[in-house]
Scaffold this motif. Sequence first.
Motif, PDB file in Angstrom:
ATOM      1  N   LEU A 106      20.100  33.919  12.286  1.00  0.00           N
ATOM      2  CA  LEU A 106      20.197  35.270  11.735  1.00  0.00           C
ATOM      3  C   LEU A 106      20.761  36.203  12.800  1.00  0.00           C
ATOM      4  O   LEU A 106      20.382  36.123  13.972  1.00  0.00           O
ATOM      5  CB  LEU A 106      18.821  35.770  11.282  1.00  0.00           C
ATOM      6  N   CYS A 127      20.680  39.363  14.709  1.00  0.00           N
ATOM      7  CA  CYS A 127      19.619  40.327  14.992  1.00  0.00           C
ATOM      8  C   CYS A 127      20.134  41.465  15.877  1.00  0.00           C
ATOM      9  O   CYS A 127      20.808  41.227  16.887  1.00  0.00           O
ATOM     10  CB  CYS A 127      18.451  39.640  15.696  1.00  0.00           C
ATOM     11  N   LEU A 168      20.177  49.043   8.895  1.00  0.00           N
ATOM     12  CA  LEU A 168      20.503  47.834   8.143  1.00  0.00           C
ATOM     13  C   LEU A 168      21.300  48.143   6.882  1.00  0.00           C
ATOM     14  O   LEU A 168      22.100  47.327   6.424  1.00  0.00           O
ATOM     15  CB  LEU A 168      19.225  47.073   7.790  1.00  0.00           C
ATOM     16  N   ASP A 177      21.185  40.982   9.977  1.00  0.00           N
ATOM     17  CA  ASP A 177      20.143  40.492   9.069  1.00  0.00           C
ATOM     18  C   ASP A 177      18.765  41.031   9.424  1.00  0.00           C
ATOM     19  O   ASP A 177      17.939  41.261   8.547  1.00  0.00           O
ATOM     20  CB  ASP A 177      20.086  38.952   9.124  1.00  0.00           C
ATOM     21  N   VAL A 178      18.519  41.210  10.723  1.00  0.00           N
ATOM     22  CA  VAL A 178      17.188  41.616  11.185  1.00  0.00           C
ATOM     23  C   VAL A 178      17.316  42.697  12.258  1.00  0.00           C
ATOM     24  O   VAL A 178      18.183  42.614  13.131  1.00  0.00           O
ATOM     25  CB  VAL A 178      16.413  40.409  11.766  1.00  0.00           C
ATOM     26  N   THR A 233      13.766  43.749   7.955  1.00  0.00           N
ATOM     27  CA  THR A 233      14.918  43.150   7.280  1.00  0.00           C
ATOM     28  C   THR A 233      15.013  43.727   5.882  1.00  0.00           C
ATOM     29  O   THR A 233      14.028  44.263   5.350  1.00  0.00           O
ATOM     30  CB  THR A 233      14.792  41.609   7.204  1.00  0.00           C
ATOM     31  N   ARG A 282      16.756  41.623   3.631  1.00  0.00           N
ATOM     32  CA  ARG A 282      17.088  40.411   2.893  1.00  0.00           C
ATOM     33  C   ARG A 282      15.857  39.845   2.200  1.00  0.00           C
ATOM     34  O   ARG A 282      14.790  39.705   2.800  1.00  0.00           O
ATOM     35  CB  ARG A 282      17.690  39.361   3.830  1.00  0.00           C
ATOM     36  N   VAL A 298      10.208  38.131   7.900  1.00  0.00           N
ATOM     37  CA  VAL A 298      10.075  38.410   9.338  1.00  0.00           C
ATOM     38  C   VAL A 298       8.643  38.229   9.831  1.00  0.00           C
ATOM     39  O   VAL A 298       8.419  37.955  11.009  1.00  0.00           O
ATOM     40  CB  VAL A 298      10.588  39.825   9.688  1.00  0.00           C
ATOM     41  N   LYS A 308       9.150  41.827   4.891  1.00  0.00           N
ATOM     42  CA  LYS A 308      10.284  42.624   5.353  1.00  0.00           C
ATOM     43  C   LYS A 308       9.941  43.596   6.479  1.00  0.00           C
ATOM     44  O   LYS A 308      10.833  44.264   7.002  1.00  0.00           O
ATOM     45  CB  LYS A 308      10.886  43.397   4.176  1.00  0.00           C
TER      46      LYS A 308
END
Length: 331
Positions: free
Chosen positions: A233, A235, A253, A260-261, A276, A278, A283, A298
């Motif tokens: 991912l 980050c 984001l 992604d993070v 996140t 997604r 997480v 998330k």
Amino acid sequence: MEKYVLVTHIDLDGSACEILGRKYLQVDWRLCFTVDNCEVGDLMKKIFELEELPYCNLSEYTIVFADIAPPEQYCKTLSEKFKKVIVCDHHITNDYISDYFPDQKIVSYNPSLKRKECGASLLWKWLKENVIGESEYVNEEVDYFVELTRLYDTWEWKNSSIGKEALDLNTLHSLVGNIHFVKVMYHRLFIAEESVFTIDDHMYINAANSKEEKRFKDASTKDDNHCAVIHDLMCYIKIIGPEGVSKYADWFLSTHKEYDVYIGINPKDGTVSFRTQRDDVNVAKMFAKPLGGGGHAKAAGATLKEEFAFLYRKYLMDSFDKIVYLLQNKQ
């Protein structure tokens, strides 16, 4: 009369829990404990020290954890010392609770209402069912206050007609601080019987929002950030202060879809936050739990005081390298 000890967080959700607890549980200020994320272990020691007070026999008290849960290593001791343990928590990484207290469980999502729950909404439900009684309760403004708290804390404000009000409530909490927020909101809801917001509130909130938007844009251009691929991912890692990360992480984001993070590090106190957007990334499970932390799918966090104790006065890159190493090697 039933006696209670209340344990909760210091964020908006926790402050709402404290307000409800002080009103309906009549919790003495000496028996109301608030704690920052991931510092519950230190707090448990203070709670057990209550036994040394002449007026406090723990076996006569019910201890209520709201928007928080006791660390697993303290659960057995709690069940032995207190009359009863109540847990009104929604953090999925605390699902061990039912192993120690069979009648308690973590509720993150309510299928009958088709909504996510927060600490305040769970505590409010428990209070109405076990303390107040539905027939004795009439306070639409408190319902509204709890719902705004729930919408913000679960991030469901995005799809709500009162989503902006939920954001405004959290902004107000940030502006005045949790101690003053609890005092003011308690007075509004239960003494003056006023509405949640005043005209002055909206003026200060609008000014804060304008300043915050500029801060977000300026912050994303500073060099106190780093990027790394962790668990396949992308980050974005940033050094943060005590102001929190949720709103900035959401903005970042949403603006930078290539990441992604979001990982926010405060090396001064060793706290690390993960965010996140997604749906297929958890997480709490992938990032926080391996580091001894927890939270939501998330939004999660961990405290790494020892790991960061000697890094704060060094270069920022040391902090970036440290968190990347820990995340890549702790599973």
